[in-house]
Scaffold this motif. Structure first.
Motif, PDB file in Angstrom:
ATOM      1  N   LYS A 219       0.844  -1.198   0.000  1.00  0.00           N
ATOM      2  CA  LYS A 219       0.000   0.000   0.000  1.00  0.00           C
ATOM      3  C   LYS A 219       0.872   1.239   0.000  1.00  0.00           C
ATOM      4  O   LYS A 219       1.757   1.393   0.844  1.00  0.00           O
ATOM      5  CB  LYS A 219      -0.912   0.012   1.229  1.00  0.00           C
ATOM      6  CG  LYS A 219      -1.874   1.204   1.269  1.00  0.00           C
ATOM      7  CD  LYS A 219      -2.800   1.123   2.469  1.00  0.00           C
ATOM      8  CE  LYS A 219      -3.787   2.292   2.509  1.00  0.00           C
ATOM      9  NZ  LYS A 219      -4.724   2.291   1.363  1.00  0.00           N
ATOM     10  N   GLU A 220       0.643   2.121  -0.964  1.00  0.00           N
ATOM     11  CA  GLU A 220       1.351   3.392  -1.012  1.00  0.00           C
ATOM     12  C   GLU A 220       0.544   4.448  -0.274  1.00  0.00           C
ATOM     13  O   GLU A 220      -0.664   4.574  -0.478  1.00  0.00           O
ATOM     14  CB  GLU A 220       1.583   3.825  -2.465  1.00  0.00           C
ATOM     15  CG  GLU A 220       2.539   2.922  -3.219  1.00  0.00           C
ATOM     16  CD  GLU A 220       2.901   3.499  -4.586  1.00  0.00           C
ATOM     17  OE1 GLU A 220       2.747   4.723  -4.754  1.00  0.00           O
ATOM     18  OE2 GLU A 220       3.332   2.726  -5.449  1.00  0.00           O
ATOM     19  N   TRP A 383       0.240  -1.126   7.210  1.00  0.00           N
ATOM     20  CA  TRP A 383      -0.931  -0.276   7.327  1.00  0.00           C
ATOM     21  C   TRP A 383      -2.003  -1.049   8.083  1.00  0.00           C
ATOM     22  O   TRP A 383      -2.271  -2.214   7.795  1.00  0.00           O
ATOM     23  CB  TRP A 383      -1.442   0.139   5.952  1.00  0.00           C
ATOM     24  CG  TRP A 383      -2.710   0.939   5.991  1.00  0.00           C
ATOM     25  CD1 TRP A 383      -3.951   0.559   5.561  1.00  0.00           C
ATOM     26  CD2 TRP A 383      -2.861   2.263   6.500  1.00  0.00           C
ATOM     27  NE1 TRP A 383      -4.862   1.560   5.759  1.00  0.00           N
ATOM     28  CE2 TRP A 383      -4.214   2.622   6.334  1.00  0.00           C
ATOM     29  CE3 TRP A 383      -1.984   3.179   7.082  1.00  0.00           C
ATOM     30  CZ2 TRP A 383      -4.708   3.857   6.738  1.00  0.00           C
ATOM     31  CZ3 TRP A 383      -2.475   4.411   7.488  1.00  0.00           C
ATOM     32  CH2 TRP A 383      -3.830   4.745   7.304  1.00  0.00           C
ATOM     33  N   ALA A 391      -1.954  -4.513   5.107  1.00  0.00           N
ATOM     34  CA  ALA A 391      -0.995  -4.488   3.998  1.00  0.00           C
ATOM     35  C   ALA A 391       0.351  -3.940   4.452  1.00  0.00           C
ATOM     36  O   ALA A 391       0.409  -3.100   5.355  1.00  0.00           O
ATOM     37  CB  ALA A 391      -1.531  -3.619   2.854  1.00  0.00           C
ATOM     38  N   ILE A 393       3.638  -1.520   3.730  1.00  0.00           N
ATOM     39  CA  ILE A 393       3.720  -0.191   3.130  1.00  0.00           C
ATOM     40  C   ILE A 393       5.058  -0.015   2.419  1.00  0.00           C
ATOM     41  O   ILE A 393       6.030  -0.716   2.697  1.00  0.00           O
ATOM     42  CB  ILE A 393       3.559   0.919   4.190  1.00  0.00           C
ATOM     43  CG1 ILE A 393       4.724   0.859   5.208  1.00  0.00           C
ATOM     44  CG2 ILE A 393       2.208   0.820   4.884  1.00  0.00           C
ATOM     45  CD1 ILE A 393       4.821   2.070   6.102  1.00  0.00           C
TER      46      ILE A 393
END
Length: 449
Positions: A219-220, A383, A391, A393
């Protein structure tokens, strides 16, 4: 190292100090410091042995002082009296010739105490024959990379005033990472004086669980402020910054300390934040480079207020302050952050939505007078949504002030458990000690990139 070998080394060191006492001239002062280890080093890559070997090393630092001048020599220490005394006496003669050529040191502190101490901690380390088997058996199916270092470490001291100290301890550290093909990794450390197989397996099993989460899509996150839980390893990284231009009295006096606002009582930290030096842990010697003994406990920050800085005798002499027998660099040696009230099972529910940060790296001061630290997240950072890890990061850079993340408004709580995070450095010699720290939950931690 066998008990007999350890005893012989101690006898030779004591004989060296006693002979120097006989040979010293009037008006001369000296200190003798021994740094020694006998260690096994085994490096792993892809769950296989990449390199292994043994190091038996010992060196003496002899410092001579006279007429307000000082100089020193390093030389090897073999434990063989005839060899060691010949080298030491030659070094003494060289120092006598050199001292008159040196400038006067106005803040020179001469050894003058009467302290003596002797600590020997015998542990239960893995024998040479089973190190590889015990470490690799549970990680054979993983991309396990790391370095095991174990054996005895010795620190000793003697001087012209008759002070004498001996500290020897069995210890090991295992600094490792579990890698994925994507390059993501889980980092861990395992250390102590007694190998505990069940504790090691628990660490590895926890790492395997984190690897499973790391396999999910990354995850961005945009830059901004996020509620963040810092695991003990990350807290130890932040704490270590206090040894670099913060807790030192010399830095306070010179106006470049990150704790300047605290020292002037212009700001304070959260009442939940308490820091002390705790030598009762027995991880490092209490004596410093002048044979001075630190108190078994020294409160540094209590309920967010700066109670003591680290003050060595040289700083005390220069700035007319009372010394508390800190080391020459006025750095933390056996720090402990007191635990709080956040239970392990309540970490994710209390975080709710935000970041779970396992490790940090590349830390530096971005603005030391205001206590701002910059660095990056690294290794198994996640996250969290609705109290569940969802998720991994991408690495984030942060820039935040210790007056915020340890401050009254932003420090939510510290965990009710602590973890020992060892020093794993091996540059020149194996490092002693580490930090005893809890995890911490922080509101609105600032990530800049």
């Amino acid at each position: 190292m066998k008990i007999e070998e350890l005893s012989m080394l101690e006898q030779t060191f004591n004989q060296l100090v006693e002979t120097l006492l006989i040979k010293k001239a009037e008006g001369e002062y000296f200190t003798v410091r021994l740094n020694s280890e006998k260690s096994q080093f085994t490096r792993f890559n892809h769950a296989k042995v990449r390199q292994t070997g043994f190091v038996a090393d010992a060196s003496i630092e002899l410092t001579l002082m006279a007429d307000k001048r000082r100089s020193f020599r390093h030389f090897p220490f073999s434990g063989n009296w005839e060899i060691d005394w010949q080298i030491a006496y030659s070094a003494l003669q060289e120092l006598r010739d050199e001292l008159p050529l040196l400038p006067i040191d106005p803040y020179l502190v001469l050894p003058s105490g009467t302290n003596t101490s002797r600590e020997v901690h015998i542990g239960k380390l893995l024998t040479t024959e089973i190190v590889v088997t015990n470490i690799l058996e549970s990680v054979a199916d993983l991309d396990f990379t790391g370095l095991y270092a174990g054996g005895v470490i010795i620190r000793a001291y003697g001087d012209s005033s008759g002070q004498k100290h001996w500290f020897a301890t069995d210890s090991f550290t295992l600094d490792y990472s579990l890698f994925m093909e994507s390059g993501q990794a889980v980092k861990g450390t395992f250390a102590g004086s007694n190998w505990d197989e069940s504790a090691y397996l628990a660490k590895i099993n926890d790492g395997k669980k984190q690897l499973a989460i790391l396999s999910r899509p990354v995850k961005e996150l945009p830059k901004g402020q996020y509620k963040t839980y810092f695991a003990p390893a990350a807290v130890a990284d932040l704490l270590n910054m206090l040894s670099w231009g913060a807790i030192s009295e010399a830095d306070i006096q010179q106006g470049n300390s990150a704790l300047g606002f605290l020292s002037r009582q212009e700001k304070q930290l959260s009442r939940k934040f308490n820091l002390q030096e705790n030598f009762q842990l027995g991880l490092v010697p209490r004596f410093n480079e002048l044979g001075e003994m630190a108190a078994s406990e020294l409160i540094l920050i209590e309920q967010g207020n700066l109670i003591n800085t680290l003050v060595n005798s040289r700083t005390a002499k220069e700035y007319n302050k009372p010394a508390n027998n800190a080391n020459s660099s006025e750095t933390l040696r056996s720090p402990e952050i007191s635990p709080g009230n956040l239970a392990f099972d309540d970490v994710l529910p209390s975080l709710d939505t935000g970041l779970y940060v396992s490790n940090l790296h590349y830390l530096n001061w971005s603005d030391r007078p205001s206590g701002r630290i910059t660095g990056m997240t690294r290794y198994a950072c996640f996250w969290v949504e609705n109290s569940e890890i969802v998720a991994p990061i991408e690495n984030l850079r942060f820039d935040e002030s210790l007056y915020r993340f340890w401050g009254e408004e932003n420090l939510v709580d510290l965990t009710d458990f602590q973890e020992f995070i060892p020093e794993v450095g091996t540059y020149e010699s194996r490092q002693l000690g580490g930090s005893l720290v809890p995890g911490m939950l922080v509101n609105d931690f600032t990530y800049t990139l």
